[in-house]
Design a protein around this motif. Structure first.
Motif, PDB file in Angstrom:
ATOM      1  N   TYR A 208       0.735  -1.105   0.022  1.00 39.11           N
ATOM      2  CA  TYR A 208      -0.068  -0.032   0.011  1.00 39.11           C
ATOM      3  C   TYR A 208       0.661   1.321  -0.049  1.00 39.11           C
ATOM      4  O   TYR A 208       2.113   1.253   0.612  1.00 39.11           O
ATOM      5  CB  TYR A 208      -0.783  -0.046   1.182  1.00 39.11           C
ATOM      6  N   LYS A 209       0.352   2.381  -0.705  1.00 42.96           N
ATOM      7  CA  LYS A 209       1.048   3.631  -0.580  1.00 42.96           C
ATOM      8  C   LYS A 209       0.673   4.178   0.497  1.00 42.96           C
ATOM      9  O   LYS A 209      -0.742   4.862   0.587  1.00 42.96           O
ATOM     10  CB  LYS A 209       0.956   4.490  -1.986  1.00 42.96           C
ATOM     11  N   VAL A 210       1.543   4.670   1.351  1.00 44.34           N
ATOM     12  CA  VAL A 210       1.107   5.416   2.681  1.00 44.34           C
ATOM     13  C   VAL A 210       1.918   6.445   2.755  1.00 44.34           C
ATOM     14  O   VAL A 210       3.078   6.496   2.886  1.00 44.34           O
ATOM     15  CB  VAL A 210       1.447   4.509   3.958  1.00 44.34           C
ATOM     16  N   ASN A 211       1.361   7.869   2.632  1.00 41.72           N
ATOM     17  CA  ASN A 211       1.791   9.151   2.508  1.00 41.72           C
ATOM     18  C   ASN A 211       3.049   9.099   1.484  1.00 41.72           C
ATOM     19  O   ASN A 211       4.029   9.732   1.681  1.00 41.72           O
ATOM     20  CB  ASN A 211       2.649   9.430   3.919  1.00 41.72           C
ATOM     21  N   GLY A 212       2.649   8.807   0.240  1.00 43.60           N
ATOM     22  CA  GLY A 212       3.451   8.566  -0.825  1.00 43.60           C
ATOM     23  C   GLY A 212       4.699   7.664  -0.774  1.00 43.60           C
ATOM     24  O   GLY A 212       5.580   7.454  -1.771  1.00 43.60           O
ATOM     25  N   VAL A 213       4.696   6.741   0.401  1.00 41.44           N
ATOM     26  CA  VAL A 213       5.676   5.603   0.307  1.00 41.44           C
ATOM     27  C   VAL A 213       4.991   4.307   0.251  1.00 41.44           C
ATOM     28  O   VAL A 213       4.011   4.165   1.041  1.00 41.44           O
ATOM     29  CB  VAL A 213       6.268   5.763   1.671  1.00 41.44           C
ATOM     30  N   THR A 218       1.312  -7.847   6.048  1.00 44.58           N
ATOM     31  CA  THR A 218       0.895  -9.235   5.701  1.00 44.58           C
ATOM     32  C   THR A 218      -0.432  -9.135   5.924  1.00 44.58           C
ATOM     33  O   THR A 218      -1.159  -8.136   6.263  1.00 44.58           O
ATOM     34  CB  THR A 218       1.553  -9.937   7.085  1.00 44.58           C
ATOM     35  N   GLU A 219      -1.038 -10.410   5.830  1.00 46.78           N
ATOM     36  CA  GLU A 219      -2.625 -10.508   6.191  1.00 46.78           C
ATOM     37  C   GLU A 219      -2.942  -9.948   7.478  1.00 46.78           C
ATOM     38  O   GLU A 219      -3.958  -9.630   7.835  1.00 46.78           O
ATOM     39  CB  GLU A 219      -2.802 -12.007   5.621  1.00 46.78           C
ATOM     40  N   LYS A 220      -2.194 -10.526   8.544  1.00 45.98           N
ATOM     41  CA  LYS A 220      -2.353 -10.321   9.799  1.00 45.98           C
ATOM     42  C   LYS A 220      -2.293  -8.560   9.919  1.00 45.98           C
ATOM     43  O   LYS A 220      -2.840  -8.082  10.933  1.00 45.98           O
ATOM     44  CB  LYS A 220      -1.407 -10.604  10.740  1.00 45.98           C
ATOM     45  N   ASP A 221      -1.532  -7.908   9.174  1.00 44.65           N
ATOM     46  CA  ASP A 221      -1.444  -6.202   9.410  1.00 44.65           C
ATOM     47  C   ASP A 221      -2.701  -5.506   8.759  1.00 44.65           C
ATOM     48  O   ASP A 221      -2.643  -4.278   8.784  1.00 44.65           O
ATOM     49  CB  ASP A 221       0.058  -5.993   8.800  1.00 44.65           C
ATOM     50  N   LEU A 222      -3.472  -6.325   7.713  1.00 44.89           N
ATOM     51  CA  LEU A 222      -4.395  -5.537   7.132  1.00 44.89           C
ATOM     52  C   LEU A 222      -5.531  -4.700   7.957  1.00 44.89           C
ATOM     53  O   LEU A 222      -5.751  -3.588   7.345  1.00 44.89           O
ATOM     54  CB  LEU A 222      -5.202  -6.555   6.293  1.00 44.89           C
ATOM     55  N   ALA A 223      -5.692  -5.286   8.974  1.00 47.29           N
ATOM     56  CA  ALA A 223      -6.517  -4.187  10.078  1.00 47.29           C
ATOM     57  C   ALA A 223      -5.822  -2.880  10.342  1.00 47.29           C
ATOM     58  O   ALA A 223      -6.638  -1.981  10.844  1.00 47.29           O
ATOM     59  CB  ALA A 223      -6.993  -5.171  11.281  1.00 47.29           C
ATOM     60  N   ASN A 224      -4.401  -2.933  10.382  1.00 47.63           N
ATOM     61  CA  ASN A 224      -3.672  -1.705  10.762  1.00 47.63           C
ATOM     62  C   ASN A 224      -3.470  -0.987   9.741  1.00 47.63           C
ATOM     63  O   ASN A 224      -2.276   0.143   9.962  1.00 47.63           O
ATOM     64  CB  ASN A 224      -2.642  -2.242  11.605  1.00 47.63           C
ATOM     65  N   ILE A 225      -3.901  -1.099   8.571  1.00 47.78           N
ATOM     66  CA  ILE A 225      -3.564  -0.197   7.337  1.00 47.78           C
ATOM     67  C   ILE A 225      -4.103   1.184   7.681  1.00 47.78           C
ATOM     68  O   ILE A 225      -5.221   1.480   7.737  1.00 47.78           O
ATOM     69  CB  ILE A 225      -4.020  -0.769   5.962  1.00 47.78           C
ATOM     70  N   PRO A 226      -3.411   2.255   7.546  1.00 48.58           N
ATOM     71  CA  PRO A 226      -3.812   3.789   7.822  1.00 48.58           C
ATOM     72  C   PRO A 226      -4.997   4.231   6.785  1.00 48.58           C
ATOM     73  O   PRO A 226      -4.971   3.696   5.727  1.00 48.58           O
ATOM     74  CB  PRO A 226      -2.278   4.338   7.560  1.00 48.58           C
ATOM     75  N   GLU A 227      -5.751   5.025   7.522  1.00 48.15           N
ATOM     76  CA  GLU A 227      -6.619   5.476   6.697  1.00 48.15           C
ATOM     77  C   GLU A 227      -6.095   6.208   5.580  1.00 48.15           C
ATOM     78  O   GLU A 227      -4.960   7.271   5.734  1.00 48.15           O
ATOM     79  CB  GLU A 227      -7.691   6.269   7.477  1.00 48.15           C
ATOM     80  N   GLY A 228      -6.788   6.201   4.191  1.00 51.88           N
ATOM     81  CA  GLY A 228      -6.279   6.867   3.076  1.00 51.88           C
ATOM     82  C   GLY A 228      -5.089   6.134   2.488  1.00 51.88           C
ATOM     83  O   GLY A 228      -4.806   6.776   1.318  1.00 51.88           O
ATOM     84  N   ALA A 229      -4.567   5.181   2.923  1.00 50.61           N
ATOM     85  CA  ALA A 229      -3.482   4.344   2.192  1.00 50.61           C
ATOM     86  C   ALA A 229      -4.219   3.785   0.803  1.00 50.61           C
ATOM     87  O   ALA A 229      -5.501   3.393   0.709  1.00 50.61           O
ATOM     88  CB  ALA A 229      -2.929   3.123   3.118  1.00 50.61           C
ATOM     89  N   PHE A 231      -3.997   1.077  -2.479  1.00 51.38           N
ATOM     90  CA  PHE A 231      -3.428  -0.368  -2.793  1.00 51.38           C
ATOM     91  C   PHE A 231      -2.736  -0.306  -4.069  1.00 51.38           C
ATOM     92  O   PHE A 231      -3.221   0.469  -5.123  1.00 51.38           O
ATOM     93  CB  PHE A 231      -4.789  -1.499  -2.856  1.00 51.38           C
ATOM     94  N   VAL A 232      -1.523  -0.874  -3.878  1.00 55.57           N
ATOM     95  CA  VAL A 232      -0.493  -1.002  -5.062  1.00 55.57           C
ATOM     96  C   VAL A 232      -0.105  -2.036  -5.810  1.00 55.57           C
ATOM     97  O   VAL A 232      -0.657  -2.464  -6.949  1.00 55.57           O
ATOM     98  CB  VAL A 232       0.980  -0.346  -4.535  1.00 55.57           C
ATOM     99  N   ASP A 233       0.019  -3.118  -4.853  1.00 57.60           N
ATOM    100  CA  ASP A 233       0.330  -4.502  -5.484  1.00 57.60           C
ATOM    101  C   ASP A 233       0.329  -5.572  -4.531  1.00 57.60           C
ATOM    102  O   ASP A 233       0.093  -5.367  -3.605  1.00 57.60           O
ATOM    103  CB  ASP A 233       1.475  -4.479  -6.296  1.00 57.60           C
TER     104      ASP A 233
END
Length: 366
Positions: A208-213, A218-229, A231-233
């Motif tokens: 995911y692109k987060v703040n331009g980066v 991982t699948e376990k981290d999906l719930a912690n993806i920051p708002e506004g991120a 999806f890239v690949d």
């Protein structure tokens, strides 16, 4: 004791270099593919060296054999040991790089005769480095076994014989075929995965692109993806490599359909294997029209396999008068089937009956 250790090191290093070199000299084209992999963009990013891969492969394998012979007979021992040290340092760097960055799965140290994992290859080179350092420290104990004329003759003869062997296998088939498609192999059986074989453990990684980066989750981290991120690949990360059959990625594609199940049941199938039609030998390609007519007259189904595109196929069919169907397969398995471009392969119900270099079409038995 020092002399015993030194002479054991001499014997161990010399014999191993000769065996390793001869196995690769038996199939220098295969080793050149491995060097080209190192030169490719994902590894060292030196594509300008790829056209030189075959020449470098031949030079390195002959050097490996000759240095082994020179060490055993004691020809110019100081020069020999220095060359061995520089060569093993170079190989150790390559195998460490392959293992640490997981970029080349098999260094090709022993060709197709023995496949080593990257870390096994690195360990092997560390062991060799250890024994070569013993030789380096005790150079004065490595003395000629024979008189100077005899030592010279053995050394020069090894060079001449290696060059002769290289020329021979480049213009014919390897003297010993260690590949998965060797004569007597049933291709379908070679693709089978035994019951209970270990399976690969794969972890899905989401980018995911987060703040331009770009950041990985991982699948376990999906719930912690920051708002506004955004999806890239998505990619798969292999945690544990499972069983890989000797023959894999083998297809016989035409019009978006895979015909291998049907074609591998043909009692008389003649294959022309040319992984790249643009690089195929013109004299070899000219011989295929006559072979095709003879094979069809004897009841063979004749096809060609390539990784080239439709335009190259149409051009080749017109240029060489080939009234046959072309089937697509990735270049890697095609290069594994045979080293000459083109080559002729005879199958009987999916079993390899004969493989012929384009220089040896008179040996073809239909």
């Amino acid at each position: 004791m020092k002399n015993i250790i030194t002479q054991f090191s001499r014997l161990f290093v010399g014999v191993l270099f000769i065996i390793s070199g001869l196995i690769k000299l038996n199939d220098p084209v295969g080793f050149s593919y491995k060097l080209a992999e190192y030169f490719s963009e994902p590894v060292f990013n030196m594509p300008f060296l790829e056209p030189l891969a075959l020449g470098l492969a031949i030079f390195l394998v002959i050097l490996e054999v000759v240095l082994g012979v020179m060490l055993l007979v004691g020809y110019k021992s100081k020069l020999t040991i220095w060359a061995l040290l520089l060569l093993i340092v170079f190989f150790t760097f390559l195998t460490f790089y392959s293992a640490y960055f997981d970029v080349v799965k098999d260094c090709g140290c022993f060709g197709d005769a023995l496949h080593l994992t990257p870390w096994q290859s690195f360990t092997k080179d560390i062991v060799l480095l250890f024994f070569i350092l013993i030789l380096f420290i005790n150079k004065k104990l490595v003395k000629p076994l024979f008189s100077t004329p005899v030592t010279n003759i053995i050394t020069y003869a090894s060079v001449i014989l290696c060059i002769f062997m290289a020329v021979w296998v480049l213009n014919h088939n390897p003297l010993k075929d260690f590949r998965p498609f060797k004569v007597g192999t049933n291709i379908e059986k070679g693709m089978e995965i035994p019951e209970g074989a270990p399976k690969s453990v794969v972890e899905m990684i989401f980018i995911y692109k987060v703040n331009g980066v770009d950041k990985e989750f991982t699948e376990k981290d999906l719930a912690n993806i920051p708002e506004g991120a955004t999806f890239v690949d998505r990619k798969d990360k292999v945690i544990t490599e499972g069983y890989v059959p000797p023959i894999h990625d083998f297809t016989m594609m035409k019009d978006d359909s895979d015909y291998k199940e049907e074609l591998l049941k043909e009692p008389k199938l003649l294959l022309y294997v040319t992984y790249d039609l643009a690089l195929s030998n013109p004299d070899g390609m000219k011989k295929l029209e006559t072979i095709t007519k003879d094979a069809k007259a004897k009841g063979y189904k004749v096809i060609a396999m390539t990784a080239s595109g439709a335009d190259e196929i149409a051009k080749a069919k017109k240029q060489y008068g080939l009234d046959i169907d072309f089937y697509f397969c990735d270049a890697i398995p095609l290069k594994t089937i045979e080293r000459s471009n083109p080559s002729i392969v005879v199958l009987h119900n999916g079993t390899v009956i004969q493989k012929v270099h384009y220089n040896d079409v008179e040996d073809l038995k239909l």
